[in-house]
Structure formats: C-alpha cells, structure tokens
Design a protein around this motif. Structure first.
Motif, PDB file in Angstrom:
ATOM      1  N   TYR A 195       0.811  -1.217   0.000  1.00  0.00           N
ATOM      2  CA  TYR A 195       0.000   0.000   0.000  1.00  0.00           C
ATOM      3  C   TYR A 195       0.845   1.269   0.000  1.00  0.00           C
ATOM      4  N   THR A 196       2.147   1.120  -0.058  1.00  0.00           N
ATOM      5  CA  THR A 196       3.025   2.288  -0.057  1.00  0.00           C
ATOM      6  C   THR A 196       4.292   1.989  -0.845  1.00  0.00           C
ATOM      7  N   GLY A 197       4.866   3.025  -1.431  1.00  0.00           N
ATOM      8  CA  GLY A 197       6.149   2.875  -2.111  1.00  0.00           C
ATOM      9  C   GLY A 197       7.323   3.079  -1.180  1.00  0.00           C
ATOM     10  N   LEU A 198       7.053   3.383   0.086  1.00  0.00           N
ATOM     11  CA  LEU A 198       8.124   3.606   1.049  1.00  0.00           C
ATOM     12  C   LEU A 198       8.763   2.294   1.473  1.00  0.00           C
ATOM     13  N   THR A 199      10.064   2.309   1.690  1.00  0.00           N
ATOM     14  CA  THR A 199      10.748   1.163   2.275  1.00  0.00           C
ATOM     15  C   THR A 199      10.440   1.099   3.762  1.00  0.00           C
ATOM     16  N   LEU A 200      10.768  -0.013   4.394  1.00  0.00           N
ATOM     17  CA  LEU A 200      10.519  -0.123   5.831  1.00  0.00           C
ATOM     18  C   LEU A 200      11.287   0.932   6.626  1.00  0.00           C
ATOM     19  N   PRO A 201      12.586   1.183   6.349  1.00  0.00           N
ATOM     20  CA  PRO A 201      13.267   2.270   7.070  1.00  0.00           C
ATOM     21  C   PRO A 201      12.596   3.618   6.866  1.00  0.00           C
ATOM     22  N   GLN A 202      12.070   3.873   5.686  1.00  0.00           N
ATOM     23  CA  GLN A 202      11.376   5.132   5.436  1.00  0.00           C
ATOM     24  C   GLN A 202      10.067   5.209   6.215  1.00  0.00           C
ATOM     25  N   VAL A 203       9.366   4.086   6.324  1.00  0.00           N
ATOM     26  CA  VAL A 203       8.146   4.053   7.136  1.00  0.00           C
ATOM     27  C   VAL A 203       8.472   4.380   8.587  1.00  0.00           C
ATOM     28  N   VAL A 204       9.510   3.743   9.114  1.00  0.00           N
ATOM     29  CA  VAL A 204       9.909   3.983  10.502  1.00  0.00           C
ATOM     30  C   VAL A 204      10.286   5.446  10.711  1.00  0.00           C
ATOM     31  N   ASP A 205      11.046   6.013   9.776  1.00  0.00           N
ATOM     32  CA  ASP A 205      11.442   7.413   9.892  1.00  0.00           C
ATOM     33  C   ASP A 205      10.233   8.341   9.862  1.00  0.00           C
ATOM     34  N   SER A 206       9.272   8.029   9.013  1.00  0.00           N
ATOM     35  CA  SER A 206       8.059   8.845   8.933  1.00  0.00           C
ATOM     36  C   SER A 206       7.260   8.767  10.228  1.00  0.00           C
ATOM     37  N   LEU A 207       7.170   7.587  10.818  1.00  0.00           N
ATOM     38  CA  LEU A 207       6.483   7.442  12.099  1.00  0.00           C
ATOM     39  C   LEU A 207       7.129   8.326  13.165  1.00  0.00           C
ATOM     40  N   ARG A 208       8.438   8.279  13.224  1.00  0.00           N
ATOM     41  CA  ARG A 208       9.153   9.071  14.221  1.00  0.00           C
ATOM     42  C   ARG A 208       8.920  10.570  14.011  1.00  0.00           C
ATOM     43  N   GLN A 209       8.978  11.005  12.769  1.00  0.00           N
ATOM     44  CA  GLN A 209       8.810  12.427  12.489  1.00  0.00           C
ATOM     45  C   GLN A 209       7.401  12.902  12.807  1.00  0.00           C
ATOM     46  N   THR A 210       6.408  12.052  12.557  1.00  0.00           N
ATOM     47  CA  THR A 210       5.021  12.434  12.803  1.00  0.00           C
ATOM     48  C   THR A 210       4.671  12.425  14.283  1.00  0.00           C
ATOM     49  N   LEU A 211       5.151  11.437  15.011  1.00  0.00           N
ATOM     50  CA  LEU A 211       4.690  11.223  16.384  1.00  0.00           C
ATOM     51  C   LEU A 211       5.596  11.811  17.457  1.00  0.00           C
ATOM     52  N   CYS A 212       6.839  12.112  17.122  1.00  0.00           N
ATOM     53  CA  CYS A 212       7.805  12.473  18.165  1.00  0.00           C
ATOM     54  C   CYS A 212       8.341  13.884  18.011  1.00  0.00           C
ATOM     55  N   ARG A 213       8.655  14.464  19.140  1.00  0.00           N
ATOM     56  CA  ARG A 213       9.344  15.749  19.195  1.00  0.00           C
ATOM     57  C   ARG A 213      10.552  15.573  20.111  1.00  0.00           C
ATOM     58  N   GLY A 214      11.679  15.326  19.511  1.00  0.00           N
ATOM     59  CA  GLY A 214      12.880  15.103  20.307  1.00  0.00           C
ATOM     60  C   GLY A 214      13.205  13.632  20.462  1.00  0.00           C
ATOM     61  N   GLN A 215      14.338  13.392  21.083  1.00  0.00           N
ATOM     62  CA  GLN A 215      14.860  12.037  21.209  1.00  0.00           C
ATOM     63  C   GLN A 215      15.377  11.800  22.615  1.00  0.00           C
ATOM     64  N   TYR A 216      15.228  10.559  23.065  1.00  0.00           N
ATOM     65  CA  TYR A 216      15.810  10.178  24.340  1.00  0.00           C
ATOM     66  C   TYR A 216      16.748   9.002  24.113  1.00  0.00           C
ATOM     67  N   VAL A 217      17.977   9.153  24.557  1.00  0.00           N
ATOM     68  CA  VAL A 217      18.964   8.076  24.457  1.00  0.00           C
ATOM     69  C   VAL A 217      19.123   7.463  25.847  1.00  0.00           C
ATOM     70  N   PRO A 218      18.751   6.200  26.034  1.00  0.00           N
ATOM     71  CA  PRO A 218      18.885   5.577  27.344  1.00  0.00           C
ATOM     72  C   PRO A 218      20.319   5.647  27.864  1.00  0.00           C
ATOM     73  N   THR A 219      20.439   5.938  29.141  1.00  0.00           N
ATOM     74  CA  THR A 219      21.744   6.004  29.774  1.00  0.00           C
ATOM     75  C   THR A 219      22.259   4.595  30.058  1.00  0.00           C
ATOM     76  N   ASP A 220      23.515   4.517  30.457  1.00  0.00           N
ATOM     77  CA  ASP A 220      24.060   3.221  30.870  1.00  0.00           C
ATOM     78  C   ASP A 220      23.263   2.655  32.040  1.00  0.00           C
ATOM     79  N   GLU A 221      22.814   3.538  32.927  1.00  0.00           N
ATOM     80  CA  GLU A 221      21.999   3.099  34.064  1.00  0.00           C
ATOM     81  C   GLU A 221      20.659   2.544  33.598  1.00  0.00           C
TER      82      GLU A 221
END
Length: 239
Positions: A195-221
């Motif tokens: 249903y889309t011409g997007l690759t799976l990585p492109q789908v994932v990137d689009s999801l992140r851009q639509t739903l998220c504002r910013g990023q969290y990188v888990p700490t070692d803890e």
C-alpha cells in the motif's frame, strides 16, 4: 513525546523490559519506541503457551517465544515488520487505546496510506478509493497494560512479514492446516508494502517524524536496569 533511540540486535525481552523501566523511572515523560527483532512469537499474559503456540515449529525454525505483560493474543514478529511502543501518562484504558491507534492512523495517512481504526485496537488499510473501515485488512493490532498512573501500549506493524512463519508458529501443528491457515490469514491480514512505495526504514522514519518531538537516548543506568528487569521478569523462553 520523545523517540527512544535504542540499540538494535536485542531480544524481545529486552525491549519489553525497557518499556517498563522507562515507564516506572520517568513519571510524566512520554516515550515512543520503534524496534525490530529476529523471528519471535510474543504471547499475552493470560495465555497458556502450549495451547497458543506451536512450540515444535518454533524450535525447528529458530523462532523465539516470549511472554509479555499486556493481554491479548499471540503475535509473530520478524525483521520484516516493526514493533511500536508508546509509554504515556493515562489512567483510562479506552483513552490510551484511542490515543495510540489515532496517532498511528494519522501517521499512515500522512504516508499516503488509506487507513482506518477498527474497534479500539486494530488498524486496517485499503487501496485508495475504498472504505478502509469496512473493506480494509488488518495491518496492526494493539495490546495494553497499566502501571500506577502510566500506560504502556504496544503493537506490531506488518510490512513484509513471513506469513508462513506467522501461521506456522501460532497454529496447531497439523501440516494440512498450514496452507489453509496462510490463505485464511491473508484474507484478514495484509502487508503495508502493498500500500506504499516507502521502504521499511522510510516508514519507521516517517512514524518518528510524525509522532515524536525530540529524542531520548537511554543512559548506561537505564540499560543496566532494563537488563536486570529482563533477566528477572522477561527472559524465560520456551524454545
């Protein structure tokens, strides 16, 4: 909501543990995960694994088997689909489901996919010009559980999943049922790639851009605590 940037190559159990850890550790903060795993079956908290999973098939095909803390039925995951998780402040189950599936529907529509919500926990897609709500096929199912003041909602998003493994791992072992099962599943379930011409990585990137504002990188803890929780609560496998 922040996207959680998390190390690839882990088992299902680690990602489930990380969901729970972040939900407990950071009240008030909301997170969105996208993760992929090698072939795995994840079954619900109230299910009896021997009744729901074809363990012999899983063993012979190298498919891991894991229990999650949310309810619902078995799902199959592999590198051809993406697992989605949302951690939010929400005390009402219905509102949590609605927020998740509505956000996912919006994200797919922004990709040009004709998507609709069915019930409270399924997402359907259909070709352009068709009524996705009545004619669509399932591309995502959602499961949910609550912690004090927090909700964890997670789902599969089928992109190019191995249908034979999906059916073989969660159906009775009789070989004659496998081909019938695949045909039956294909009548109800579909793959997003159709249903889309997007690759799976492109789908994932689009999801992140639509739903998220910013990023969290888990700490070692964070990672150490998730690994501890994984070992204590999630690590048991049946294959």
């Amino acid at each position: 909501m922040k996207h959680v940037s998390i190390t690839a190559g882990r088992q299902v159990s680690f990602y489930l543990a990380m969901e729970e850890h972040l939900a407990r550790r950071y009240p008030g903060q909301e997170f969105f995960f996208t993760w992929q795993v090698e072939p795995s079956v994840i079954f619900g908290r109230n299910q009896v694994v021997e009744q729901e999973v074809n363990l012999d098939y899983c063993r012979s095909h190298g498919i891991g088997v894991f229990r999650r803390k949310s309810g619902g039925g078995c799902v199959y995951a592999d590198m051809g689909n993406v697992m989605l998780s949302m951690v939010i402040d929400c005390r009402q189950v219905g509102l949590g489901y609605n927020r998740f599936v509505t956000a996912l529907q919006l994200a797919l529509r922004r990709m040009g996919v004709n998507a609709a919500v069915s019930g409270r926990n399924d997402l359907l897609v259909a070709p352009p010009g068709r009524d996705a709500a009545t004619e669509g096929r399932k591309v995502s199912g959602v499961a949910y559980y609550q912690l004090p003041g927090r909700s964890i909602i997670h789902s599969t998003l089928l992109y190019d999943t191995d249908m034979q493994n999906m059916v073989g791992s969660i159906t009775p072992p009789e070989a004659k049922l496998l081909s019938k099962g695949i045909k039956s599943v294909r009548q109800r379930v579909t793959l997003l790639k159709d249903y889309t011409g997007l690759t799976l990585p492109q789908v994932v990137d689009s999801l992140r851009q639509t739903l998220c504002r910013g990023q969290y990188v888990p700490t070692d803890e964070d990672i150490a605590e998730a690994e501890r929780l994984e070992k204590e609560d999630y690590k048991t496998q049946w294959t």
